[in-house]
Design a protein around this motif. Structure first.
Motif, PDB file in Angstrom:
ATOM      1  N   SER A  27      62.414  59.152-103.319  1.00  0.00           N
ATOM      2  CA  SER A  27      61.351  59.499-102.385  1.00  0.00           C
ATOM      3  C   SER A  27      60.020  58.982-102.915  1.00  0.00           C
ATOM      4  O   SER A  27      59.692  59.134-104.090  1.00  0.00           O
ATOM      5  CB  SER A  27      61.290  61.012-102.192  1.00  0.00           C
ATOM      6  OG  SER A  27      60.174  61.360-101.419  1.00  0.00           O
ATOM      7  N   SER A  28      59.237  58.383-102.024  1.00  0.00           N
ATOM      8  CA  SER A  28      57.947  57.833-102.435  1.00  0.00           C
ATOM      9  C   SER A  28      56.870  58.903-102.537  1.00  0.00           C
ATOM     10  O   SER A  28      55.796  58.646-103.059  1.00  0.00           O
ATOM     11  CB  SER A  28      57.514  56.738-101.456  1.00  0.00           C
ATOM     12  OG  SER A  28      57.310  57.303-100.177  1.00  0.00           O
ATOM     13  N   LEU A  30      55.268  60.147-100.051  1.00  0.00           N
ATOM     14  CA  LEU A  30      54.290  59.963 -98.989  1.00  0.00           C
ATOM     15  C   LEU A  30      54.680  60.692 -97.704  1.00  0.00           C
ATOM     16  O   LEU A  30      54.050  60.491 -96.673  1.00  0.00           O
ATOM     17  CB  LEU A  30      54.113  58.469 -98.689  1.00  0.00           C
ATOM     18  CG  LEU A  30      53.571  57.634 -99.841  1.00  0.00           C
ATOM     19  CD1 LEU A  30      53.537  56.160 -99.461  1.00  0.00           C
ATOM     20  CD2 LEU A  30      52.187  58.112-100.234  1.00  0.00           C
ATOM     21  N   ARG A  32      56.909  61.675 -94.379  1.00  0.00           N
ATOM     22  CA  ARG A  32      57.765  61.019 -93.399  1.00  0.00           C
ATOM     23  C   ARG A  32      56.961  60.084 -92.506  1.00  0.00           C
ATOM     24  O   ARG A  32      55.762  60.249 -92.313  1.00  0.00           O
ATOM     25  CB  ARG A  32      58.482  62.072 -92.567  1.00  0.00           C
ATOM     26  CG  ARG A  32      59.383  62.934 -93.438  1.00  0.00           C
ATOM     27  CD  ARG A  32      60.184  63.904 -92.627  1.00  0.00           C
ATOM     28  NE  ARG A  32      61.009  64.741 -93.482  1.00  0.00           N
ATOM     29  CZ  ARG A  32      62.265  64.444 -93.818  1.00  0.00           C
ATOM     30  NH1 ARG A  32      62.832  63.356 -93.379  1.00  0.00           N
ATOM     31  NH2 ARG A  32      62.942  65.252 -94.604  1.00  0.00           N
ATOM     32  N   ASP A  33      57.662  59.093 -91.934  1.00  0.00           N
ATOM     33  CA  ASP A  33      56.987  58.163 -91.039  1.00  0.00           C
ATOM     34  C   ASP A  33      56.927  58.757 -89.633  1.00  0.00           C
ATOM     35  O   ASP A  33      57.340  59.896 -89.399  1.00  0.00           O
ATOM     36  CB  ASP A  33      57.672  56.795 -91.060  1.00  0.00           C
ATOM     37  CG  ASP A  33      59.096  56.818 -90.539  1.00  0.00           C
ATOM     38  OD1 ASP A  33      59.539  57.858 -90.014  1.00  0.00           O
ATOM     39  OD2 ASP A  33      59.772  55.782 -90.651  1.00  0.00           O
ATOM     40  N   HIS A  34      56.435  58.003 -88.658  1.00  0.00           N
ATOM     41  CA  HIS A  34      56.247  58.515 -87.296  1.00  0.00           C
ATOM     42  C   HIS A  34      57.565  58.812 -86.587  1.00  0.00           C
ATOM     43  O   HIS A  34      57.590  59.521 -85.594  1.00  0.00           O
ATOM     44  CB  HIS A  34      55.392  57.542 -86.478  1.00  0.00           C
ATOM     45  CG  HIS A  34      56.048  56.232 -86.207  1.00  0.00           C
ATOM     46  ND1 HIS A  34      56.118  55.227 -87.146  1.00  0.00           N
ATOM     47  CD2 HIS A  34      56.670  55.761 -85.097  1.00  0.00           C
ATOM     48  CE1 HIS A  34      56.752  54.195 -86.632  1.00  0.00           C
ATOM     49  NE2 HIS A  34      57.090  54.486 -85.388  1.00  0.00           N
ATOM     50  N   ARG A  35      58.692  58.289 -87.092  1.00  0.00           N
ATOM     51  CA  ARG A  35      60.006  58.577 -86.514  1.00  0.00           C
ATOM     52  C   ARG A  35      60.691  59.757 -87.194  1.00  0.00           C
ATOM     53  O   ARG A  35      61.770  60.152 -86.805  1.00  0.00           O
ATOM     54  CB  ARG A  35      60.903  57.357 -86.633  1.00  0.00           C
ATOM     55  CG  ARG A  35      60.458  56.187 -85.814  1.00  0.00           C
ATOM     56  CD  ARG A  35      61.442  55.068 -85.928  1.00  0.00           C
ATOM     57  NE  ARG A  35      60.911  53.873 -85.318  1.00  0.00           N
ATOM     58  CZ  ARG A  35      61.354  52.664 -85.565  1.00  0.00           C
ATOM     59  NH1 ARG A  35      62.337  52.489 -86.424  1.00  0.00           N
ATOM     60  NH2 ARG A  35      60.824  51.637 -84.973  1.00  0.00           N
ATOM     61  N   HIS A  37      61.629  59.724 -90.469  1.00  0.00           N
ATOM     62  CA  HIS A  37      62.428  59.272 -91.597  1.00  0.00           C
ATOM     63  C   HIS A  37      61.667  59.448 -92.907  1.00  0.00           C
ATOM     64  O   HIS A  37      60.465  59.174 -92.980  1.00  0.00           O
ATOM     65  CB  HIS A  37      62.803  57.794 -91.445  1.00  0.00           C
ATOM     66  CG  HIS A  37      63.663  57.532 -90.246  1.00  0.00           C
ATOM     67  ND1 HIS A  37      63.445  56.474 -89.426  1.00  0.00           N
ATOM     68  CD2 HIS A  37      64.715  58.202 -89.738  1.00  0.00           C
ATOM     69  CE1 HIS A  37      64.334  56.475 -88.458  1.00  0.00           C
ATOM     70  NE2 HIS A  37      65.122  57.527 -88.628  1.00  0.00           N
ATOM     71  N   ARG A  39      60.305  58.500 -96.360  1.00  0.00           N
ATOM     72  CA  ARG A  39      59.935  57.219 -96.971  1.00  0.00           C
ATOM     73  C   ARG A  39      60.509  57.163 -98.382  1.00  0.00           C
ATOM     74  O   ARG A  39      60.221  58.020 -99.213  1.00  0.00           O
ATOM     75  CB  ARG A  39      58.429  57.059 -97.019  1.00  0.00           C
ATOM     76  CG  ARG A  39      57.822  56.974 -95.660  1.00  0.00           C
ATOM     77  CD  ARG A  39      56.326  56.853 -95.734  1.00  0.00           C
ATOM     78  NE  ARG A  39      55.759  56.867 -94.385  1.00  0.00           N
ATOM     79  CZ  ARG A  39      54.493  56.994 -94.129  1.00  0.00           C
ATOM     80  NH1 ARG A  39      53.632  57.113 -95.113  1.00  0.00           N
ATOM     81  NH2 ARG A  39      54.069  56.996 -92.890  1.00  0.00           N
TER      82      ARG A  39
END
Length: 66
Positions: A27-28, A30, A32-35, A37, A39
């Motif tokens: 895991s980065s 950061l 989750r992205d807009h979907r 998921h 990151r």
């Protein structure tokens, strides 16, 4: 039923540092992205460079199983 065939002595051995699990998704941090998921980044084992195996000579020098 098939019989067990031992690996030849010149074959590559499982990496003693990653035990064959050469690549990991980390895991980065950061979020989750807009979907939705998570990151992640892909990280390879520094010893075997993501292959999961090392040559026999390198495994013996590293103290791995021979």
């Amino acid at each position: 039923m098939t019989g067990h065939t031992p690996a030849p002595h010149t074959a590559a051995r499982i990496c003693p540092n990653c035990h064959g699990f050469a690549t990991a998704a980390v895991s980065s941090g950061l979020g989750r992205d807009h979907r939705g998921h998570l990151r992640t980044i892909t990280v390879d084992c520094p010893t075997c460079h993501g292959h999961g195996t090392t040559p026999l000579a390198a495994a013996q020098l590293a103290g791995g199983r021979a």
